[in-house]
Enzyme design. Structure first.
Site, mmCIF file in Angstrom:
data_model
loop_
_atom_site.group_PDB
_atom_site.id
_atom_site.type_symbol
_atom_site.label_atom_id
_atom_site.label_comp_id
_atom_site.label_asym_id
_atom_site.label_seq_id
_atom_site.Cartn_x
_atom_site.Cartn_y
_atom_site.Cartn_z
ATOM 1 N N TYR A 149 -0.845 8.178 -3.070
ATOM 2 C CA TYR A 149 -0.985 7.612 -4.077
ATOM 3 C C TYR A 149 -2.191 8.545 -4.920
ATOM 4 O O TYR A 149 -2.129 8.604 -6.269
ATOM 5 C CB TYR A 149 -1.252 6.283 -4.089
ATOM 6 C CG TYR A 149 -0.029 5.083 -4.359
ATOM 7 C CD1 TYR A 149 1.308 5.981 -3.775
ATOM 8 C CD2 TYR A 149 -0.029 3.931 -4.369
ATOM 9 C CE1 TYR A 149 2.310 5.038 -3.866
ATOM 10 C CE2 TYR A 149 0.987 3.062 -4.429
ATOM 11 C CZ TYR A 149 2.194 3.700 -3.987
ATOM 12 O OH TYR A 149 3.179 2.669 -3.971
ATOM 13 N N GLY A 150 -3.062 8.689 -4.021
ATOM 14 C CA GLY A 150 -4.428 9.372 -4.648
ATOM 15 C C GLY A 150 -4.672 10.461 -5.510
ATOM 16 O O GLY A 150 -5.351 10.690 -6.339
ATOM 17 N N ASP A 196 0.868 -1.244 0.050
ATOM 18 C CA ASP A 196 -0.071 -0.066 0.033
ATOM 19 C C ASP A 196 1.021 1.216 -0.162
ATOM 20 O O ASP A 196 2.179 1.134 0.131
ATOM 21 C CB ASP A 196 -0.838 -0.024 1.130
ATOM 22 C CG ASP A 196 -1.934 1.348 1.341
ATOM 23 O OD1 ASP A 196 -2.183 1.758 0.359
ATOM 24 O OD2 ASP A 196 -2.016 1.804 2.456
ATOM 25 N N SER A 197 0.433 2.294 -0.104
ATOM 26 C CA SER A 197 1.015 3.662 -0.103
ATOM 27 C C SER A 197 1.282 3.884 1.381
ATOM 28 O O SER A 197 2.252 4.697 1.680
ATOM 29 C CB SER A 197 0.068 4.749 -0.475
ATOM 30 O OG SER A 197 -0.942 4.861 0.243
ATOM 31 N N CYS A 248 -4.542 -1.653 -1.823
ATOM 32 C CA CYS A 248 -4.460 -0.230 -1.850
ATOM 33 C C CYS A 248 -5.389 -0.177 -3.304
ATOM 34 O O CYS A 248 -5.095 -0.720 -4.288
ATOM 35 C CB CYS A 248 -3.248 0.388 -2.444
ATOM 36 S SG CYS A 248 -3.099 2.086 -2.981
ATOM 37 N N ASN A 249 -6.469 0.763 -2.808
ATOM 38 C CA ASN A 249 -7.520 0.810 -4.085
ATOM 39 C C ASN A 249 -6.872 1.625 -5.314
ATOM 40 O O ASN A 249 -7.209 1.267 -6.310
ATOM 41 C CB ASN A 249 -8.745 1.557 -3.526
ATOM 42 C CG ASN A 249 -9.436 0.555 -2.396
ATOM 43 O OD1 ASN A 249 -8.889 0.546 -1.325
ATOM 44 N ND2 ASN A 249 -10.359 -0.289 -2.833
ATOM 45 N N THR A 250 -6.192 2.745 -4.856
ATOM 46 C CA THR A 250 -5.727 3.719 -5.981
ATOM 47 C C THR A 250 -4.646 2.787 -6.614
ATOM 48 O O THR A 250 -4.586 2.756 -7.807
ATOM 49 C CB THR A 250 -4.813 4.945 -5.263
ATOM 50 O OG1 THR A 250 -5.847 5.358 -4.246
ATOM 51 C CG2 THR A 250 -4.501 5.561 -6.288
ATOM 52 N N CYS A 280 -11.063 3.039 -0.168
ATOM 53 C CA CYS A 280 -9.718 3.319 -0.257
ATOM 54 C C CYS A 280 -9.248 2.583 1.224
ATOM 55 O O CYS A 280 -10.150 2.572 2.309
ATOM 56 C CB CYS A 280 -9.144 4.836 0.277
ATOM 57 S SG CYS A 280 -7.964 5.408 0.683
ATOM 58 N N THR A 281 -8.460 1.772 1.185
ATOM 59 C CA THR A 281 -7.933 1.074 2.344
ATOM 60 C C THR A 281 -7.806 1.717 3.876
ATOM 61 O O THR A 281 -7.626 1.083 4.812
ATOM 62 C CB THR A 281 -6.742 0.122 2.086
ATOM 63 O OG1 THR A 281 -5.589 0.833 1.717
ATOM 64 C CG2 THR A 281 -7.202 -1.016 1.116
ATOM 65 N N HIS A 282 -7.449 2.742 3.639
ATOM 66 C CA HIS A 282 -7.018 3.838 4.987
ATOM 67 C C HIS A 282 -8.498 4.155 5.564
ATOM 68 O O HIS A 282 -8.413 4.150 6.590
ATOM 69 C CB HIS A 282 -6.813 5.254 4.497
ATOM 70 C CG HIS A 282 -5.202 5.052 4.299
ATOM 71 N ND1 HIS A 282 -4.646 4.647 3.139
ATOM 72 C CD2 HIS A 282 -4.077 5.652 5.154
ATOM 73 C CE1 HIS A 282 -3.341 4.892 3.110
ATOM 74 N NE2 HIS A 282 -2.951 5.491 4.277
HETATM 75 N N1 DGL Z 1 -4.506 2.980 0.885
HETATM 76 C C1 DGL Z 1 -4.595 3.770 -0.472
HETATM 77 C C2 DGL Z 1 -5.901 3.561 -1.073
HETATM 78 O O1 DGL Z 1 -6.315 2.507 -1.063
HETATM 79 C C3 DGL Z 1 -4.345 5.354 0.034
HETATM 80 C C4 DGL Z 1 -4.644 6.249 -0.731
HETATM 81 C C5 DGL Z 1 -3.450 7.296 -1.114
HETATM 82 O O2 DGL Z 1 -2.122 7.015 -1.106
HETATM 83 O O3 DGL Z 1 -3.759 8.422 -1.373
HETATM 84 O O4 DGL Z 1 -6.336 4.197 -2.024
#
Ligand code: DGL
Length: 267
Positions: free
Chosen positions: A35-36, A3-4, A66-68, A180-182
């Protein structure tokens, strides 16, 4: 698994529950967070580098927590992993399946990063579920950074989240994909704003189930009793990753290896 930042720990948690006997390596690309809002082309190169690094490390399965990264670069990850006969488990599709199955009024919301929404990945995944759904997508550029910073909840963040939720309430969604996994880390705040009748769909549980199915059908599941090992890699500040990760995962992270990822971080 990668993930990011710390958001993917919500996926790791579910995998540790479902697959306790497996060994896990979690990479948090915090030097590149968020990442978003990054340039998608840069992100794809970064995902290529991370997939290569984890496969070189001996991964038998690659989970994109990570969804992004899934929305922007699942094809890149599949290409890299496919060359070595390794399968990829992403986050978007399993959530879309659950949301389409559980919505009563066929109104589904998606709260996600700008890159995820703009990629159209959820819209396509939901359209592919064979049900006429009304989909409302909302970009939440500042929510993952708030979580990743480990900031305190104040009125400002609640108001910001209320603003993100307003179009979802207007659309009367009864099911919200936490895209988003956050976001599962702030599920209580979202649930309070949206009300009890809105079902929140996180990715972790479905991803853990998909990882389990994939390992079993490939004959790669570990058939031993007891707990496997886990390790953490991080491209940014190790201490803040440990502090935040320990709090969210509620277990000691042990030694965290600081790694360089090439192509290097972008400004
Ligand atoms: N966990 C990332 C996601 O699922 C976090 C978003 C990011 O890095 O901006 O999209």
């Amino acid at each position: 698994m990668f993930d990011s930042g710390v958001g993917g720990l919500t996926v790791l948690h579910e995998c540790l529950v479902s697959l306790p006997e497996e060994d896990f390596v979690y990479l948090g690309d915090t030097a590149m967070f968020p990442y978003g809002t990054r340039d998608p082309e840069q992100l794809r190169e970064r995902i290529r580098a991370i997939a290569t690094l984890l496969l070189d490390d001996g991964a038998k399965l690659l989970v994109i927590a990570c969804n992004t990264a899934t929305s922007i670069g699942v094809e890149v990850a599949r290409e890299v992993a496919g060359e070595r006969g390794v399968e990829v488990v992403p986050v978007v599709e399993p959530q879309a399946e659950i949301a389409a199955a559980i919505t009563d009024n066929a109104r589904v919301g998606v709260l996600a990063t700008p890159n995820t929404v703009e990629s159209g990945a959820y819209r396509r995944a939901l359209e592919g579920q064979g049900r006429a759904l009304e989909v409302t997508e909302v970009e939440a550029p500042d929510l993952a950074p708030f979580i990743q910073d480990g900031s305190h909840f104040d009125r400002g963040v609640v108001e910001m989240t209320r603003t993100y939720c307003a179009p979802l309430k207007r659309a009367e969604v009864d099911t919200l994909i936490l895209g988003c996994t956050h976001y599962p880390l702030v599920a209580p705040m979202l649930q309070r704003i949206l009300g009890r009748d809105v079902r929140l769909v996180s990715g972790g549980h479905a991803v853990a189930a998909a990882a389990q199915r994939t390992l079993v059908s490939a004959g790669l599941a570990r058939a031993v009793d007891g707990e496997g090992e886990y390790r953490f890699l991080c491209s940014g500040d190790v201490d803040s990753f440990r502090e935040l990760g320990t709090r969210f995962l509620q277990m000691p992270l042990g030694e965290i290896e600081r790694i360089e990822i090439v192509p290097a971080d972008y400004p």
